[in-house]
Design a protein around this motif. Structure first.
Motif, PDB file in Angstrom:
ATOM      1  N   ARG A  88      62.460   6.407  61.190  1.00  0.00           N
ATOM      2  CA  ARG A  88      62.319   4.999  60.769  1.00  0.00           C
ATOM      3  C   ARG A  88      63.601   4.639  60.001  1.00  0.00           C
ATOM      4  NH1 ARG A  88      56.598   4.868  57.798  1.00  0.00           N
ATOM      5  NH2 ARG A  88      57.102   2.644  57.650  1.00  0.00           N
ATOM      6  N   TYR A  89      64.663   4.431  60.750  1.00  0.00           N
ATOM      7  CA  TYR A  89      65.987   4.308  60.157  1.00  0.00           C
ATOM      8  C   TYR A  89      66.193   2.988  59.416  1.00  0.00           C
ATOM      9  CZ  TYR A  89      66.679   8.275  63.244  1.00  0.00           C
ATOM     10  OH  TYR A  89      66.548   9.479  63.883  1.00  0.00           O
ATOM     11  N   GLN A  90      65.598   1.909  59.905  1.00  0.00           N
ATOM     12  CA  GLN A  90      65.791   0.624  59.244  1.00  0.00           C
ATOM     13  C   GLN A  90      65.196   0.602  57.837  1.00  0.00           C
ATOM     14  OE1 GLN A  90      67.659  -2.163  60.599  1.00  0.00           O
ATOM     15  NE2 GLN A  90      67.584  -2.524  58.396  1.00  0.00           N
ATOM     16  N   PRO A  91      63.922   1.001  57.646  1.00  0.00           N
ATOM     17  CA  PRO A  91      63.416   1.022  56.267  1.00  0.00           C
ATOM     18  C   PRO A  91      64.162   2.010  55.373  1.00  0.00           C
ATOM     19  CG  PRO A  91      61.791   1.937  57.804  1.00  0.00           C
ATOM     20  CD  PRO A  91      62.856   1.291  58.620  1.00  0.00           C
ATOM     21  N   ALA A  92      64.623   3.134  55.945  1.00  0.00           N
ATOM     22  CA  ALA A  92      65.409   4.085  55.161  1.00  0.00           C
ATOM     23  C   ALA A  92      66.707   3.429  54.688  1.00  0.00           C
ATOM     24  CB  ALA A  92      65.723   5.324  55.998  1.00  0.00           C
ATOM     25  N   TYR A  93      67.356   2.731  55.586  1.00  0.00           N
ATOM     26  CA  TYR A  93      68.597   2.013  55.271  1.00  0.00           C
ATOM     27  C   TYR A  93      68.347   0.954  54.194  1.00  0.00           C
ATOM     28  CZ  TYR A  93      72.627  -1.086  56.084  1.00  0.00           C
ATOM     29  OH  TYR A  93      73.740  -1.874  55.932  1.00  0.00           O
ATOM     30  N   ASP A  94      67.280   0.194  54.347  1.00  0.00           N
ATOM     31  CA  ASP A  94      66.981  -0.891  53.399  1.00  0.00           C
ATOM     32  C   ASP A  94      66.717  -0.353  51.996  1.00  0.00           C
ATOM     33  OD1 ASP A  94      67.227  -2.667  55.502  1.00  0.00           O
ATOM     34  OD2 ASP A  94      65.072  -2.779  55.893  1.00  0.00           O
ATOM     35  N   VAL A  95      65.949   0.727  51.914  1.00  0.00           N
ATOM     36  CA  VAL A  95      65.624   1.328  50.617  1.00  0.00           C
ATOM     37  C   VAL A  95      66.899   1.782  49.911  1.00  0.00           C
ATOM     38  CG1 VAL A  95      64.638   3.422  49.578  1.00  0.00           C
ATOM     39  CG2 VAL A  95      63.258   2.018  51.118  1.00  0.00           C
ATOM     40  N   LEU A  96      67.789   2.428  50.648  1.00  0.00           N
ATOM     41  CA  LEU A  96      69.035   2.924  50.053  1.00  0.00           C
ATOM     42  C   LEU A  96      69.969   1.790  49.652  1.00  0.00           C
ATOM     43  CD1 LEU A  96      69.687   5.965  52.423  1.00  0.00           C
ATOM     44  CD2 LEU A  96      69.118   6.070  49.986  1.00  0.00           C
ATOM     45  N   LYS A  97      70.034   0.734  50.450  1.00  0.00           N
ATOM     46  CA  LYS A  97      70.923  -0.391  50.128  1.00  0.00           C
ATOM     47  C   LYS A  97      70.540  -1.045  48.804  1.00  0.00           C
ATOM     48  CE  LYS A  97      73.780  -2.221  52.391  1.00  0.00           C
ATOM     49  NZ  LYS A  97      75.261  -2.079  52.401  1.00  0.00           N
ATOM     50  N   ILE A  98      69.241  -1.162  48.553  1.00  0.00           N
ATOM     51  CA  ILE A  98      68.780  -1.771  47.298  1.00  0.00           C
ATOM     52  C   ILE A  98      69.176  -0.899  46.114  1.00  0.00           C
ATOM     53  CG2 ILE A  98      66.717  -2.364  45.955  1.00  0.00           C
ATOM     54  CD1 ILE A  98      65.405  -3.168  48.639  1.00  0.00           C
ATOM     55  N   ALA A  99      68.964   0.427  46.254  1.00  0.00           N
ATOM     56  CA  ALA A  99      69.308   1.335  45.160  1.00  0.00           C
ATOM     57  C   ALA A  99      70.818   1.383  44.937  1.00  0.00           C
ATOM     58  CB  ALA A  99      68.765   2.733  45.467  1.00  0.00           C
ATOM     59  N   ILE A 100      71.587   1.340  46.008  1.00  0.00           N
ATOM     60  CA  ILE A 100      73.055   1.367  45.892  1.00  0.00           C
ATOM     61  C   ILE A 100      73.566   0.102  45.217  1.00  0.00           C
ATOM     62  CG2 ILE A 100      75.201   1.279  47.230  1.00  0.00           C
ATOM     63  CD1 ILE A 100      73.801   3.171  49.252  1.00  0.00           C
ATOM     64  N   ALA A 101      72.939  -1.024  45.508  1.00  0.00           N
ATOM     65  CA  ALA A 101      73.350  -2.285  44.879  1.00  0.00           C
ATOM     66  C   ALA A 101      73.217  -2.213  43.362  1.00  0.00           C
ATOM     67  CB  ALA A 101      72.515  -3.437  45.437  1.00  0.00           C
ATOM     68  N   ALA A 102      72.246  -1.432  42.889  1.00  0.00           N
ATOM     69  CA  ALA A 102      72.034  -1.286  41.445  1.00  0.00           C
ATOM     70  C   ALA A 102      72.945  -0.223  40.840  1.00  0.00           C
ATOM     71  CB  ALA A 102      70.577  -0.920  41.173  1.00  0.00           C
ATOM     72  N   ASP A 103      73.490   0.657  41.689  1.00  0.00           N
ATOM     73  CA  ASP A 103      74.369   1.728  41.211  1.00  0.00           C
ATOM     74  C   ASP A 103      75.442   1.952  42.272  1.00  0.00           C
ATOM     75  OD1 ASP A 103      75.605   3.927  40.153  1.00  0.00           O
ATOM     76  OD2 ASP A 103      73.859   5.254  40.208  1.00  0.00           O
ATOM     77  N   THR A 104      76.451   1.098  42.253  1.00  0.00           N
ATOM     78  CA  THR A 104      77.446   1.086  43.331  1.00  0.00           C
ATOM     79  C   THR A 104      78.344   2.325  43.350  1.00  0.00           C
ATOM     80  OG1 THR A 104      78.918  -0.193  41.895  1.00  0.00           O
ATOM     81  CG2 THR A 104      77.519  -1.420  43.437  1.00  0.00           C
ATOM     82  N   SER A 105      78.313   3.127  42.310  1.00  0.00           N
ATOM     83  CA  SER A 105      79.151   4.331  42.281  1.00  0.00           C
ATOM     84  C   SER A 105      78.357   5.606  42.569  1.00  0.00           C
ATOM     85  CB  SER A 105      79.843   4.459  40.917  1.00  0.00           C
ATOM     86  OG  SER A 105      78.894   4.573  39.884  1.00  0.00           O
ATOM     87  N   ASN A 106      77.112   5.433  42.990  1.00  0.00           N
ATOM     88  CA  ASN A 106      76.266   6.601  43.282  1.00  0.00           C
ATOM     89  C   ASN A 106      76.648   7.173  44.644  1.00  0.00           C
ATOM     90  OD1 ASN A 106      74.060   8.367  44.044  1.00  0.00           O
ATOM     91  ND2 ASN A 106      72.903   7.442  42.365  1.00  0.00           N
ATOM     92  N   MET A 107      77.415   8.247  44.638  1.00  0.00           N
ATOM     93  CA  MET A 107      77.918   8.822  45.885  1.00  0.00           C
ATOM     94  C   MET A 107      76.821   9.513  46.696  1.00  0.00           C
ATOM     95  SD  MET A 107      81.522  10.350  44.416  1.00  0.00           S
ATOM     96  CE  MET A 107      81.980  11.043  45.999  1.00  0.00           C
ATOM     97  N   ILE A 108      75.816  10.022  46.018  1.00  0.00           N
ATOM     98  CA  ILE A 108      74.723  10.698  46.725  1.00  0.00           C
ATOM     99  C   ILE A 108      73.971   9.710  47.599  1.00  0.00           C
ATOM    100  CG2 ILE A 108      72.524  11.910  46.427  1.00  0.00           C
ATOM    101  CD1 ILE A 108      73.692  13.134  43.873  1.00  0.00           C
ATOM    102  N   LEU A 109      73.692   8.540  47.043  1.00  0.00           N
ATOM    103  CA  LEU A 109      72.994   7.512  47.814  1.00  0.00           C
ATOM    104  C   LEU A 109      73.859   7.005  48.966  1.00  0.00           C
ATOM    105  CD1 LEU A 109      71.277   5.378  45.011  1.00  0.00           C
ATOM    106  CD2 LEU A 109      70.239   7.124  46.460  1.00  0.00           C
ATOM    107  N   GLN A 110      75.144   6.824  48.702  1.00  0.00           N
ATOM    108  CA  GLN A 110      76.052   6.340  49.753  1.00  0.00           C
ATOM    109  C   GLN A 110      76.155   7.352  50.890  1.00  0.00           C
ATOM    110  OE1 GLN A 110      79.830   4.767  48.322  1.00  0.00           O
ATOM    111  NE2 GLN A 110      78.887   4.278  46.362  1.00  0.00           N
ATOM    112  N   GLN A 111      76.204   8.620  50.534  1.00  0.00           N
ATOM    113  CA  GLN A 111      76.267   9.655  51.570  1.00  0.00           C
ATOM    114  C   GLN A 111      74.978   9.676  52.391  1.00  0.00           C
ATOM    115  OE1 GLN A 111      77.737  13.487  50.287  1.00  0.00           O
ATOM    116  NE2 GLN A 111      76.528  14.561  51.834  1.00  0.00           N
TER     117      GLN A 111
END
Length: 377
Positions: A169-192
């Motif tokens: 379920r790649y779309q919901p996975a992508y959406d969940v990570l994008k929201i968290a990354i927006a709150a922490d733009t330097s989080n490399m673990i989430l970006q990876q």
């Protein structure tokens, strides 16, 4: 009777007051500051009577025991508090934590469930419940609830995205990570973690932009692979090939890496190297133990007297790797059961020629030599 109760209450009150009067707060503070929690627990136990119902005292002692790693004593203390004052969320969390540290995940989960009954919006309870269940369905349910309560918390977003990824379920996975990354733009673990989801959603340019930034901080193998794939799908085969070969130089080659290298060479019309890496892909995809697995299967068929199936399984194993045990088994099969001496001689001979024979194989070697002499008469 009434006089006796009043007298007992008087004694208890006097003990508690005496305990408070004799408590050296500076000494206790020193224990805390130097993290000497075991000594603090022992000291408090000398001040307060064992039968005390003083919640504050019991909580202090239980906490010190927990911090000192004396989990059995800590659990007893918190259980007593829970009996005296049930449904206290901090106490239930402490009991859950103790049982988790002792490996009692089911009991820890029960305490967390009690917390949720008391507070259906407790983020930490849902977050920790997800760690205590082996059920994918329940794990997903708890993570979804926690993520709904706090969509920017990185750990929950990461874990939830992985569950979605495993379910494709790649779309919901992508959406969940994008929201968290927006709150922490330097989080490399989430970006990876986002890169493989973005690749699956064909967001190749995004993968390259994000991935190249990550690579400047260090050539993590997973990032290199994801960025290489993105370049490949954008038909930049030279750039993709460079990244995949980087993984090979880093000794991080895999079936997937060899596959994409072969594809890159094919698209670049370098067919000789495309063939080389296609063969490496095949080799990498085959378990080095596969001949042993077919040896096992053949042995099972042999014992069931399904002799033709046994022979087929043994020979299938040899198609992947030479195997002295299979040669020996085939020799026995054709000699003793299928009564085909020529085939038996062939496999017995191959057994004796095996390069990996060891001292432990000597009884089989001696037996085969005798059998060969008999069969060749």
């Amino acid at each position: 009777m009434k006089t006796l109760l009043i007298f007992l209450l008087f004694l208890i009150t006097n003990k508690l007051c005496f305990a408070q009067d004799n408590l050296d707060k500076e000494k206790l503070l020193e224990f805390y500051q130097t993290q000497r929690y075991a000594e603090a627990a022992n000291y408090l136990s000398t001040i307060y009577p064992a039968e005390t119902s003083d919640i504050k005292a019991l909580t202090q002692i239980a906490y010190c025991n927990m911090m000192a790693g004396k989990l059995v004593d800590a659990e007893k203390g918190y259980q007593k508090i829970n009996e005296l004052q049930p449904k206290q969320i901090p106490i239930l969390f402490s009991l859950a934590n103790i049982n988790s540290r002792r490996g009692n995940k089911r009991v820890a989960g029960d305490y967390l469930q009690q917390i949720i009954i008391l507070d259906s919006t407790n983020f930490n309870a849902y977050k920790r419940l997800a760690d205590y269940t082996d059920s994918v369905e329940l794990k997903l349910k708890h993570l979804q609830k926690a993520n709904k309560l706090n969509s920017t918390e990185a750990d929950v977003a990461f874990d939830l995205a992985l569950v979605y990824r495993d379910q494709k379920r790649y779309q919901p996975a992508y959406d969940v990570l994008k929201i968290a990354i927006a709150a922490d733009t330097s989080n490399m673990i989430l970006q990876q973690a986002l890169l493989p989801m973005a690749n699956q959603l064909k967001k190749y340019n995004e993968v390259i932009i994000t991935g190249e930034k990550l690579l400047k901080s260090g050539a993590d193998g997973n990032v290199v692979l994801d960025v290489g794939k993105a370049y490949f799908f954008l038909k930049n085969y030279k750039k993709a090939l460079g990244l995949f070969q980087m993984l090979e130089r880093m000794s991080m080659q895999s079936e997937s890496v060899f596959y994409y290298i072969s594809l890159c060479f094919r698209e670049m019309k370098n067919y000789e190297k495309a063939v080389k890496y296609a063969m490496l892909t095949i080799d990498e995809s085959i378990s080095p133990n596969i001949s042993a697995y077919y040896n096992l299967l053949g042995g099972i068929y042999d014992e069931k007297q399904q002799l033709n199936l046994a022979a087929s399984a043994y020979k299938k194993g040899l198609s992947y790797n030479t195997n002295k045990n299979i040669y020996y088994r085939l020799g026995l099969l054709y000699d003793l059961k299928l009564k085909q001496p020529k085939a038996a001689i062939n496999y017995y001979s191959l057994f004796l020629k095996s390069k990996d024979l060891e001292a432990d194989d000597q009884p089989q070697i001696d037996y085969v030599k005798v059998k060969l002499a008999e069969l060749k008469k």
